[in-house]
Motif scaffolding. Structure first.
Motif, PDB file in Angstrom:
ATOM      1  N   LEU A  93     -36.329-146.674  35.024  1.00 56.37           N
ATOM      2  CA  LEU A  93     -35.113-147.014  34.292  1.00 56.37           C
ATOM      3  C   LEU A  93     -35.050-146.216  32.986  1.00 56.37           C
ATOM      4  N   GLY A  94     -36.160-146.149  32.270  1.00 55.38           N
ATOM      5  CA  GLY A  94     -36.213-145.359  31.044  1.00 55.38           C
ATOM      6  C   GLY A  94     -35.919-143.894  31.300  1.00 55.38           C
ATOM      7  N   TRP A  95     -36.468-143.349  32.390  1.00 58.23           N
ATOM      8  CA  TRP A  95     -36.225-141.933  32.718  1.00 58.23           C
ATOM      9  C   TRP A  95     -34.748-141.711  33.006  1.00 58.23           C
ATOM     10  N   ARG A  96     -34.147-142.618  33.778  1.00 59.54           N
ATOM     11  CA  ARG A  96     -32.733-142.465  34.137  1.00 59.54           C
ATOM     12  C   ARG A  96     -31.827-142.580  32.920  1.00 59.54           C
ATOM     13  N   LEU A  97     -32.215-143.389  31.940  1.00 55.73           N
ATOM     14  CA  LEU A  97     -31.444-143.477  30.697  1.00 55.73           C
ATOM     15  C   LEU A  97     -31.574-142.194  29.877  1.00 55.73           C
ATOM     16  N   ARG A  98     -32.754-141.629  29.873  1.00 55.39           N
ATOM     17  CA  ARG A  98     -33.002-140.414  29.093  1.00 55.39           C
ATOM     18  C   ARG A  98     -32.409-139.167  29.747  1.00 55.39           C
ATOM     19  N   PHE A  99     -32.386-139.139  31.083  1.00 57.09           N
ATOM     20  CA  PHE A  99     -31.894-137.973  31.822  1.00 57.09           C
ATOM     21  C   PHE A  99     -30.760-138.369  32.778  1.00 57.09           C
ATOM     22  N   PRO A 100     -29.616-138.765  32.245  1.00 59.79           N
ATOM     23  CA  PRO A 100     -28.512-139.180  33.137  1.00 59.79           C
ATOM     24  C   PRO A 100     -27.904-137.976  33.858  1.00 59.79           C
TER      25      PRO A 100
END
Length: 120
Positions: A81-88
């Motif tokens: 989830l954190g990765w997807r927020l950082r790299f949308p």
């Protein structure tokens, strides 16, 4: 370095090579989000894969995949989830959470078992 940590690092290296051979593009290794971590983040086609790697020398204490607990999967999902927020907007249409189990006897080639799309 202790043997299990050394095997874990080797396992992640073996996993990355195996995934590349299978057509995956490795985006990140050991990506951290706070106290959470994803061993490998990869893409194949339009699917984004968050992959937990588990390596063992034998199955005396169970298969490697049996060592991946529901809590570990939940933690991986938090990191994802954190990765997807950082790299949308990375060009994927689907997200998967996978486990790659590696059994690596000392004097033999590692064996790989990919379990795709796991949830808890």
């Amino acid at each position: 370095m202790s043997q299990h940590i050394d095997l874990g690092k080797k396992g992640e290296t073996w996993a990355a090579g195996w995934l590349l051979e299978k057509g995956f593009e490795i985006l990140h290794r050991n990506w951290r989000y706070g106290r959470y971590e994803v061993d490998i983040i990869a893409r194949r086609g339009d699917i984004l894969h968050f992959i937990e790697i588990k390596s063992r020398r034998s199955d005396v204490y169970g298969h490697p995949e049996e060592g991946v607990t529901p809590k570990k999967i939940r933690n991986m999902m938090q990191a994802a989830l954190g990765w997807r927020l950082r790299f949308p907007g990375q060009g994927h249409t689907r997200v998967q959470y996978d486990v790659l189990a590696i059994t690596a006897p000392k004097d033999a080639k590692p064996e790989y078992f990919l379990i795709e799309d796991v949830y808890v």
